[in-house]
Scaffold this motif. Sequence first.
Motif, PDB file in Angstrom:
ATOM      1  N   ASP A   1      -5.450  -7.652  10.128  1.00 49.43           N
ATOM      2  CA  ASP A   1      -6.168  -8.927  10.184  1.00 49.43           C
ATOM      3  C   ASP A   1      -5.499  -9.939   9.267  1.00 49.43           C
ATOM      4  OD1 ASP A   1      -7.047  -8.509   7.550  1.00 49.43           O
ATOM      5  OD2 ASP A   1      -8.910  -7.571   8.216  1.00 49.43           O
ATOM      6  N   ALA A   2      -6.134 -11.089   9.130  1.00 45.08           N
ATOM      7  CA  ALA A   2      -5.516 -12.209   8.421  1.00 45.08           C
ATOM      8  C   ALA A   2      -5.318 -11.947   6.939  1.00 45.08           C
ATOM      9  CB  ALA A   2      -6.369 -13.462   8.614  1.00 45.08           C
ATOM     10  N   TYR A   3      -6.055 -11.000   6.376  1.00 46.05           N
ATOM     11  CA  TYR A   3      -5.940 -10.724   4.949  1.00 46.05           C
ATOM     12  C   TYR A   3      -4.771  -9.794   4.612  1.00 46.05           C
ATOM     13  CZ  TYR A   3     -10.615 -12.746   4.566  1.00 46.05           C
ATOM     14  OH  TYR A   3     -11.686 -13.587   4.621  1.00 46.05           O
ATOM     15  N   ASP A   4      -4.168  -9.196   5.625  1.00 48.87           N
ATOM     16  CA  ASP A   4      -3.193  -8.151   5.349  1.00 48.87           C
ATOM     17  C   ASP A   4      -1.961  -8.653   4.600  1.00 48.87           C
ATOM     18  OD1 ASP A   4      -4.843  -6.319   6.442  1.00 48.87           O
ATOM     19  OD2 ASP A   4      -3.653  -5.927   8.229  1.00 48.87           O
ATOM     20  N   ASP A   5      -1.509  -9.876   4.879  1.00 47.38           N
ATOM     21  CA  ASP A   5      -0.332 -10.387   4.174  1.00 47.38           C
ATOM     22  C   ASP A   5      -0.610 -10.516   2.684  1.00 47.38           C
ATOM     23  OD1 ASP A   5       1.128 -10.484   6.479  1.00 47.38           O
ATOM     24  OD2 ASP A   5       0.850 -12.634   6.826  1.00 47.38           O
ATOM     25  N   ALA A   6      -1.808 -11.003   2.332  1.00 47.48           N
ATOM     26  CA  ALA A   6      -2.159 -11.131   0.915  1.00 47.48           C
ATOM     27  C   ALA A   6      -2.274  -9.767   0.256  1.00 47.48           C
ATOM     28  CB  ALA A   6      -3.467 -11.904   0.774  1.00 47.48           C
ATOM     29  N   LEU A   7      -2.856  -8.810   0.969  1.00 43.02           N
ATOM     30  CA  LEU A   7      -2.990  -7.469   0.424  1.00 43.02           C
ATOM     31  C   LEU A   7      -1.625  -6.800   0.273  1.00 43.02           C
ATOM     32  CD1 LEU A   7      -6.120  -6.268   2.421  1.00 43.02           C
ATOM     33  CD2 LEU A   7      -6.026  -6.876   0.000  1.00 43.02           C
ATOM     34  N   ALA A   8      -0.737  -7.029   1.225  1.00 44.17           N
ATOM     35  CA  ALA A   8       0.600  -6.438   1.149  1.00 44.17           C
ATOM     36  C   ALA A   8       1.338  -6.915  -0.097  1.00 44.17           C
ATOM     37  CB  ALA A   8       1.401  -6.775   2.402  1.00 44.17           C
ATOM     38  N   ARG A   9       1.080  -8.158  -0.510  1.00 38.70           N
ATOM     39  CA  ARG A   9       1.769  -8.700  -1.683  1.00 38.70           C
ATOM     40  C   ARG A   9       1.314  -8.054  -2.991  1.00 38.70           C
ATOM     41  NH1 ARG A   9       1.358 -13.504   1.406  1.00 38.70           N
ATOM     42  NH2 ARG A   9      -0.546 -14.175   0.321  1.00 38.70           N
ATOM     43  N   LEU A  10       0.246  -7.281  -2.956  1.00 33.82           N
ATOM     44  CA  LEU A  10      -0.152  -6.527  -4.138  1.00 33.82           C
ATOM     45  C   LEU A  10       0.841  -5.422  -4.470  1.00 33.82           C
ATOM     46  CD1 LEU A  10      -3.965  -6.044  -3.397  1.00 33.82           C
ATOM     47  CD2 LEU A  10      -2.950  -7.657  -5.022  1.00 33.82           C
ATOM     48  N   HIS A  11       1.643  -5.027  -3.474  1.00 29.82           N
ATOM     49  CA  HIS A  11       2.561  -3.906  -3.616  1.00 29.82           C
ATOM     50  C   HIS A  11       3.997  -4.411  -3.703  1.00 29.82           C
ATOM     51  CE1 HIS A  11      -0.779  -2.386  -0.857  1.00 29.82           C
ATOM     52  NE2 HIS A  11      -1.067  -1.934  -2.076  1.00 29.82           N
ATOM     53  N   PRO A  12       4.756  -3.989  -4.701  1.00 27.39           N
ATOM     54  CA  PRO A  12       6.168  -4.398  -4.766  1.00 27.39           C
ATOM     55  C   PRO A  12       6.959  -4.070  -3.498  1.00 27.39           C
ATOM     56  CG  PRO A  12       5.499  -3.527  -6.875  1.00 27.39           C
ATOM     57  CD  PRO A  12       4.340  -3.305  -5.949  1.00 27.39           C
ATOM     58  N   LEU A  13       6.583  -3.034  -2.781  1.00 28.99           N
ATOM     59  CA  LEU A  13       7.290  -2.725  -1.534  1.00 28.99           C
ATOM     60  C   LEU A  13       6.965  -3.711  -0.425  1.00 28.99           C
ATOM     61  CD1 LEU A  13       7.237   1.183  -1.259  1.00 28.99           C
ATOM     62  CD2 LEU A  13       9.127  -0.311  -1.928  1.00 28.99           C
ATOM     63  N   GLY A  14       5.943  -4.549  -0.619  1.00 32.91           N
ATOM     64  CA  GLY A  14       5.681  -5.643   0.307  1.00 32.91           C
ATOM     65  C   GLY A  14       4.980  -5.274   1.590  1.00 32.91           C
ATOM     66  N   ARG A  15       4.323  -4.143   1.611  1.00 35.35           N
ATOM     67  CA  ARG A  15       3.573  -3.761   2.813  1.00 35.35           C
ATOM     68  C   ARG A  15       2.345  -2.974   2.408  1.00 35.35           C
ATOM     69  NH1 ARG A  15       3.791   1.638   4.265  1.00 35.35           N
ATOM     70  NH2 ARG A  15       5.536   2.898   3.459  1.00 35.35           N
ATOM     71  N   LEU A  16       1.440  -2.812   3.364  1.00 40.29           N
ATOM     72  CA  LEU A  16       0.314  -1.928   3.153  1.00 40.29           C
ATOM     73  C   LEU A  16       0.764  -0.481   3.337  1.00 40.29           C
ATOM     74  CD1 LEU A  16      -2.574  -3.710   5.112  1.00 40.29           C
ATOM     75  CD2 LEU A  16      -1.914  -3.970   2.726  1.00 40.29           C
ATOM     76  N   GLY A  17       0.052   0.426   2.687  1.00 45.28           N
ATOM     77  CA  GLY A  17       0.303   1.829   2.942  1.00 45.28           C
ATOM     78  C   GLY A  17      -0.256   2.240   4.287  1.00 45.28           C
ATOM     79  N   GLU A  18       0.257   3.337   4.805  1.00 46.87           N
ATOM     80  CA  GLU A  18      -0.227   3.892   6.068  1.00 46.87           C
ATOM     81  C   GLU A  18      -0.936   5.208   5.805  1.00 46.87           C
ATOM     82  OE1 GLU A  18       3.092   4.195   8.689  1.00 46.87           O
ATOM     83  OE2 GLU A  18       3.501   2.030   8.663  1.00 46.87           O
ATOM     84  N   ILE A  19      -1.826   5.562   6.705  1.00 43.11           N
ATOM     85  CA  ILE A  19      -2.556   6.822   6.559  1.00 43.11           C
ATOM     86  C   ILE A  19      -1.583   7.979   6.401  1.00 43.11           C
ATOM     87  CG2 ILE A  19      -4.016   8.470   7.797  1.00 43.11           C
ATOM     88  CD1 ILE A  19      -5.573   6.044   8.888  1.00 43.11           C
TER      89      ILE A  19
END
Length: 236
Positions: free
Chosen positions: A187-205
Amino acid sequence: MSLSGKKVVVITGASQGIGAALVKEYADRGYAVVATSRGISPVPAPDVVTVRGDIADRATAERVAAAAIERFGRIDTLVNNAGIFIAKPFTEYTQDDYEAVTGVNLDGFFRITQLAVAQMVRQGSGHLVQIGTSLAEHADASVTSVLAALTKGGLQSATKALAIEYAARGIRSNAVALGVIETRSPDAYDDALARLHPLGRLGEISDVVDAILYLENAPFVTGEILHVDGGQSAGH
């Protein structure tokens, strides 16, 4: 080995997301599985037992442990996956928020872990895995999450305490401390959440499942808090 000739894993919060993936992965690896959550449905597999209930309720924990022991005769691994995360400014948490988060994250951990450890002591072996968060150790002003720090931080401390208390009895205790894991549609929040991580993405299951399976198969590892957080705990 269990009455079915298999190792036995108990998984909480098992109806969706990480929990459901763990049920599948452990079953695929030949484990007997006891899976629980409030909304779980029966699984058409002879060595997968589902127990519906709120893990915050002691009675649910007791039914889950009894199902594992009566059906399979042992508990080799307990994955304390059930959890609630509510991000709010500290002064905006309500009593309902507090009771919901502490009920699942702390009460839900406590009784099922007592019962699992008691069985593991009888067996002389076992493995505990807690699901935590990197925010418990590395606070972030953009993610206000005192209740997560309070509860998951407590679990991560308890992980080490259990590892030391039961090491001589053949029981290991570890945790995975997560960043933000994508468990739903983007969703629209994912880019902001991804920036929390130095790797620049969300984790996957799959990142979380792989970490837990590593701990499962690492007999010399105990008391470990394994960070699965895209580098979040290392710094920014």
